[in-house]
Scaffold this motif. Structure first.
Motif, short mmCIF file in Angstrom:
data_model
loop_
_atom_site.label_atom_id
_atom_site.label_comp_id
_atom_site.label_asym_id
_atom_site.label_seq_id
_atom_site.Cartn_x
_atom_site.Cartn_y
_atom_site.Cartn_z
N ASN A 169 -6.22 -7.43 -14.84
CA ASN A 169 -6.41 -7.56 -13.39
C ASN A 169 -5.72 -8.78 -12.80
O ASN A 169 -6.08 -9.26 -11.73
CB ASN A 169 -7.89 -7.59 -13.02
CG ASN A 169 -8.11 -7.20 -11.56
OD1 ASN A 169 -7.38 -6.38 -11.03
ND2 ASN A 169 -9.11 -7.79 -10.93
N GLY B 103 -3.97 -6.03 -10.68
CA GLY B 103 -4.02 -4.84 -11.52
C GLY B 103 -3.57 -5.12 -12.94
O GLY B 103 -3.41 -6.28 -13.36
N ILE C 227 -0.98 4.09 -10.13
CA ILE C 227 -2.09 5.01 -10.40
C ILE C 227 -3.43 4.36 -10.12
O ILE C 227 -4.26 4.86 -9.37
CB ILE C 227 -2.02 5.50 -11.86
CG1 ILE C 227 -0.69 6.23 -12.09
CG2 ILE C 227 -3.20 6.41 -12.19
CD1 ILE C 227 -0.43 6.54 -13.55
N SER C 228 -3.66 3.24 -10.75
CA SER C 228 -4.90 2.50 -10.53
C SER C 228 -4.67 1.08 -10.98
O SER C 228 -3.74 0.79 -11.74
CB SER C 228 -6.07 3.11 -11.29
OG SER C 228 -5.94 2.87 -12.68
N GLY C 229 -5.54 0.19 -10.53
CA GLY C 229 -5.36 -1.21 -10.86
C GLY C 229 -5.32 -1.48 -12.34
O GLY C 229 -4.56 -2.31 -12.82
N ASN C 230 -6.12 -0.77 -13.11
CA ASN C 230 -6.22 -1.07 -14.54
C ASN C 230 -5.08 -0.47 -15.34
O ASN C 230 -4.81 -0.90 -16.45
CB ASN C 230 -7.55 -0.56 -15.10
CG ASN C 230 -8.73 -1.36 -14.57
OD1 ASN C 230 -8.57 -2.52 -14.20
ND2 ASN C 230 -9.89 -0.73 -14.51
N ASP C 231 -4.45 0.57 -14.82
CA ASP C 231 -3.45 1.29 -15.62
C ASP C 231 -2.04 0.69 -15.50
O ASP C 231 -1.45 0.31 -16.50
CB ASP C 231 -3.42 2.76 -15.21
CG ASP C 231 -4.67 3.50 -15.65
OD1 ASP C 231 -5.27 3.10 -16.67
OD2 ASP C 231 -5.07 4.46 -14.96
N THR D 108 0.86 -1.18 0.00
CA THR D 108 0.00 0.00 0.00
C THR D 108 0.90 1.23 0.00
O THR D 108 2.09 1.15 -0.23
CB THR D 108 -0.94 0.00 1.22
OG1 THR D 108 -0.15 -0.03 2.41
CG2 THR D 108 -1.84 -1.22 1.21
N ILE E 186 -2.27 2.36 -3.14
CA ILE E 186 -2.34 1.01 -3.72
C ILE E 186 -0.94 0.50 -4.05
O ILE E 186 -0.79 -0.46 -4.80
CB ILE E 186 -3.22 0.97 -4.98
CG1 ILE E 186 -2.71 1.92 -6.05
CG2 ILE E 186 -4.66 1.28 -4.62
CD1 ILE E 186 -3.44 1.77 -7.38
N GLN F 168 -1.18 -2.84 -9.22
CA GLN F 168 -1.57 -2.56 -7.85
C GLN F 168 -0.98 -3.63 -6.94
O GLN F 168 -0.90 -4.79 -7.29
CB GLN F 168 -3.10 -2.56 -7.73
CG GLN F 168 -3.63 -2.31 -6.33
CD GLN F 168 -5.14 -2.26 -6.31
OE1 GLN F 168 -5.79 -2.06 -7.33
NE2 GLN F 168 -5.72 -2.45 -5.12
N ASN G 194 -1.93 7.05 -4.08
CA ASN G 194 -3.25 6.45 -4.22
C ASN G 194 -3.49 5.29 -3.26
O ASN G 194 -4.52 4.61 -3.34
CB ASN G 194 -3.45 5.97 -5.66
CG ASN G 194 -3.33 7.10 -6.65
OD1 ASN G 194 -4.12 8.03 -6.64
ND2 ASN G 194 -2.31 7.04 -7.50
#
Length: 525
Positions: free
Chosen positions: A121, A117, A89-93, A64, A70, A96, A68
């Motif tokens: 995913n 991520g 940044i985010s799980g999809n980008d 973590t 993550i 994570q 963000n």
């Protein structure tokens, strides 16, 4: 000024009359970098190993943390200055939750994995230059069970220049895979675990002296308790050792076997040409082992962990080694407060617990990663703490091999209620020391005092000393005060009851006030 230590409730220990928690600290602890400051965007809850890169800095990942929360990657100087290099940044980008640490490849860039991520995913593989330029190399997918996904481990570079890693899941039997990926990001799935040859690899691969890859699996093998295997660069796997099934239970209620079970960390190639690893549980006592694998494939137990209040329990870390040949590692639990331990095994085979974790913001609790020897210190991370739950980055000072910068003992380590013990301390090179915890008296740099605690509990005596260079070190020792055994009770009539009951001790290490620790002492019921 002495920074505050924050320690909250950390353990409930059931101990019999007369048992003792002995002083086992063979290193002083120094705080390196606080992970609490949100503005730094530093990683938090680190699980992966620290990396010493060729620029002389240390690199760390966190499950973590970051902007963000993550996960993130950061650079930390040996002096403790932390700089965030990348916040996921985010799980999809871009991924994570990086469970593993980063490695440095031949192009000087850092390479790593995220557990989940990416656009599928199922986790990612990424490259990060030392100036912070991030490139997503590959996204794993979980659209089908056979797709490799969830890369729990990190990467290693083999002699062919490619990177190799594993996934926890996926493959023909959904038991995990081994993959090869080029520095340009072209990924090839080269082995699917079947269960017979292993299942669910959690440890990072290592390159052996013969150029082959060596690794472990958490489960699978002949008895389902994990394996050690050798793999050629084209993916041909040979099982070298299957850990035996767990059988008899010890008096502590943990299952035992001969060499350990369920290895969760990878292997380390030591200077003697042998591979060393840790088994998470099992072994002669049931709390896991450190084992050696020789070139012939024979596994030998180097140390069997003895459990809480003794040395350590349940190792998750890889083994490391310093120039003198000492082996190092950590355990998730164990130590005097059962918050984890850091250990050393000398070339002679002598084992010592360097540090028992306290769950404070200085050292944290539950260390999953190994220790990094550097400049006479041992750098490490812990996964959590009792305050912000983010873990800590610390270094251990083992002294000159004979004496520690701060020597602190309590003698005896266990007493009946109403008796006394002697606290003795010495830090001759310190500019000043401050006592906290179960004692708050003003102390000099050396001396002794007699204590007579009023209640049955475990008392922790903390000493923080600052040397002339401004380095602040911490030491602690514990004292167990036992209540008298319960007297037999006359039940009257034709029956009676009673007997000696074990003492349940609730250790409450409270919030620091004005830089002072206090301990709540609980009366025996």
């Amino acid at each position: 000024m002495l920074r505050s230590l924050l320690i909250s409730t950390v353990a409930i220990l059931s101990v019999g009359q007369g048992s003792a928690i002995a002083r086992t600290q063979d290193a002083n602890v120094i705080s390196v970098t606080s992970l609490v400051i949100a503005a730094q965007n530093l990683p938090a809850t680190p699980r992966g190993n620290l990396l010493l890169a060729n620029d002389g800095n240390i690199y760390i990942t966190g499950l973590t943390g970051g902007s963000n929360n993550i996960g993130a990657v950061a650079r930390i100087t040996p002096a403790g200055d932390g700089t965030s290099l990348h916040s996921f940044i985010s799980g999809n980008d871009d991924g994570q939750s990086p469970y593993a640490g980063v490695m440095q490849a031949s192009d000087n860039a850092l390479y790593g994995t995220t557990y989940v991520g990416g656009d599928g995913n199922g986790g990612t593989v990424y490259r990060l230059t030392l100036d912070g330029t991030f490139t997503l190399l590959h996204s794993f997918k979980v659209s089908g069970k056979t797709d490799p996904h969830y890369p729990y481990t990190g990467l290693v570079q083999a002699s062919d220049g490619n990177l190799y890693g594993t996934t926890l899941r996926g493959g023909a039997d959904d038991k995990g895979t081994v993959f090869r990926i080029t520095l340009a990001g072209v990924l090839t799935q080269i082995h699917d675990f079947t269960g017979d040859d292993g299942e669910n690899p959690e440890g990072t691969l290592v390159v052996g002296s013969d150029g082959n890859l060596y690794g472990t699996t958490l489960q699978g093998g002949a008895d389902g308790r994990g394996t050690v295997y050798r793999m050629s660069l084209d993916g041909a796997v040979t099982t070298l050792h299957s850990f035996a099934k767990l059988s008899a239970f010890s008096t502590a209620g943990v299952a035992t076997n001969a060499t350990g079970a369920n290895p969760r960390a990878g292997l380390f190639l030591a200077a003697d040409g042998n591979l060393y690893g840790t088994a998470y549980q099992g072994g002669p006592v049931g709390y896991g082992t450190v084992f050696r694998l020789d070139p012939a494939g024979v596994v030998t137990v180097v140390h069997a962990f003895a459990g809480p209040t003794s040395d350590g329990a349940f190792p998750l870390s890889t083994v490391s080694q310093d120039a003198a040949g000492n082996l190092y590692g950590t355990t998730e639990r164990g130590g005097p407060l059962n918050q984890g331990g850091a250990w050393r095994i000398k070339p002679s085979g002598q084992f010592s617990l360097l540090h028992g974790f306290t769950s404070s913001i200085i050292d944290g609790a539950s260390p999953y990663a190994g220790l990094l020897p550097l400049n006479g210190y041992l750098y490490g991370t812990s996964f959590t703490d009792s305050n912000a739950r983010v873990g800590a980055v610390f270094k251990l000072d083992p002294g000159d091999g004979v004496n520690l910068p701060i020597e602190l003992t309590v003698t005896p380590a266990s007493i009946p209620i109403g008796s006394s013990a002697t606290v003795t301390w010495a830090s001759p090179s310190a500019a000043g020391c401050i006592a906290s915890g179960a004692w708050t008296d003003t102390v000099g740099t050396q001396g002794s005092t007699v204590v007579t605690p009023a209640f049955a509990a475990i008392y922790i005596y903390v000493l923080a000393c600052t040397d002339p260079a401004g380095v602040l070190r911490y030491a602690y020792s514990t004292l167990q005060v036992n209540a008298p055994p319960t007297e037999p009770v006359d039940g009257g009539g034709g029956g009676g009851g009673g007997g000696s009951l074990s003492l349940s001790l609730l250790l409450l290490l409270g919030v620091a006030l004005s830089g002072k620790l206090f301990i709540s002492r609980v009366r025996a019921s």
